[in-house]
Design an enzyme around this catalytic site. Structure first.
Site: not given
Length: 364
Positions: A40, A255-256
């Site tokens: 976040e 994944h990222s």
């Protein structure tokens, strides 16, 4: 364990004490909490990049627990749980992701590229699979020293398609190195599913071709991962046998933060692994069935773990950035003349245009 946390074959129960199993669970859930907060944070623009470990916590903790603290770890970029299990503090994780003055890497690496000499965890590199031949070389050095140490090298099934993987496997096998190759097969190499990534029977099947022992294990079962890694370490150190473990798991997160996995997989697929076959829920059900955990303890721990992560998070945000002088250090033992000139030029430029450089934010 089965998906309800019940031991399938009592002969394969590692018989770990209650305190160690609780430590497994608390480390896995603490990692999960840190992931959520830092993910976040990136989405809010507070850090530049992040990679979560959702769904793969069992591979981290199960393998880390079967090693000795002196064993050398070469990670890829999704092994934060191994470092957390070894005692790397939360504020160090935050410092690295925020690249502040407390960062052991001095702000020179991308976020999640952790490293700690104290915890025998080699600094992570961005290029895929470069750590694999490096790990084989480190294992060969340990063998020559006759040290009772092993090397563990983590990578994904996508990295196993890189040339460096084949070179590392072959060197380790022919030189008979004390190394564990640990492949996290999480279903996707970024957006490429396994059925497009390779042919043949996965990664474990490659072991015999190099003359290596290999095993495929349920990566969402922390006890199965522990058993496999413990035996692999025994063989690596006692017999100088490289060992290949393929841990079958699932990457629940993107994944990222540069990836949107909804473009290549369904929400239903992700929800199945998150709700039906998650390593944390499996372990929790096991502990509940043994009377080691209950809802009250769960609520208290969730609250405590979030407070710990948030305290480290807030501290990291308040810290200054590393000194600008660190751009020029640590490559040469003595700073050469051309870098002296570049540093002088940098400071001259910055002082001439101070309105564009917030020096008060840096630890100078």
């Amino acid at each position: 364990m089965d998906r309800q946390g019940q031991i399938i074959n009592p002969a394969e129960d590692p018989q770990l004490p209650k305190e160690e199993v609780l430590n497994f669970y608390q480390t896995m859930t603490l990692l999960n909490t840190m992931d959520r907060i830092l993910y976040e944070s990136q989405r809010q623009g507070r850090i530049s990049f992040y990679m979560t470990n959702y769904g793969e916590e069992g591979t981290h903790i199960g393998s880390a627990a079967a090693l000795k603290p002196t064993d050398l770890v070469f990670g890829q970029y999704r092994e934060a749980g191994v470092l957390l299990y070894r005692g790397f503090p939360l504020d160090r994780f935050m410092a690295q992701c925020y690249a502040n003055a407390d960062d052991l890497g001095k702000g020179r690496q991308m976020p999640v590229h952790y490293g700690s000499k104290e915890h025998n965890f080699v600094t992570i590199s961005s290029p895929l699979a470069t750590q694999i031949p490096q790990a084989a070389g480190a294992a060969y050095a340990l063998k020559r020293e006759n040290a009772d140490h092993a090397v563990i090298c983590y990578f994904g099934e996508g990295a196993a398609s890189e040339g460096d993987a084949h070179a590392g496997f072959n060197f380790a096998a022919t030189l008979e190195c004390p190394i564990i190759f640990f492949c996290r097969n999480n279903g996707y190499a970024i957006s490429t599913p396994t059925n497009e990534q390779y042919r043949g029977d996965g990664i474990a099947a490659r072991g015999p071709g190099y003359g290596m022992m290999s095993i495929r294990v349920d990566g969402n079962d922390v006890f199965a991962v522990y058993n496999a890694t413990k035996e692999a370490r025994r063989r690596a150190t006692a017999e100088n046998q490289p060992f290949l473990i393929e841990a079958m798991t699932y990457r629940i997160g993107h994944h990222s933060t540069s990836d949107d996995s909804s473009a290549y997989r369904s929400v239903d697929e992700v929800n199945y692994w998150d709700k039906q076959d998650h390593p944390i829920s499996r372990l929790r059900q096991h502990m509940v069935s043994r009377g080691w955990w209950d809802e009250e303890q769960e609520r208290a721990w969730r609250k405590q773990s979030r407070r710990r992560v948030m305290e480290a998070f807030e501290q990291a945000e308040r810290r200054l950035k590393p000194s600008l002088d660190l751009m020029f250090t640590d490559v040469y033992n003595e700073l050469p003349p051309h870098l002296h000139r570049q540093r002088q030029d940098m400071w001259r430029h910055v002082k001439q245009h101070t309105e564009h450089y917030p020096l008060e934010q840096y630890d100078n």
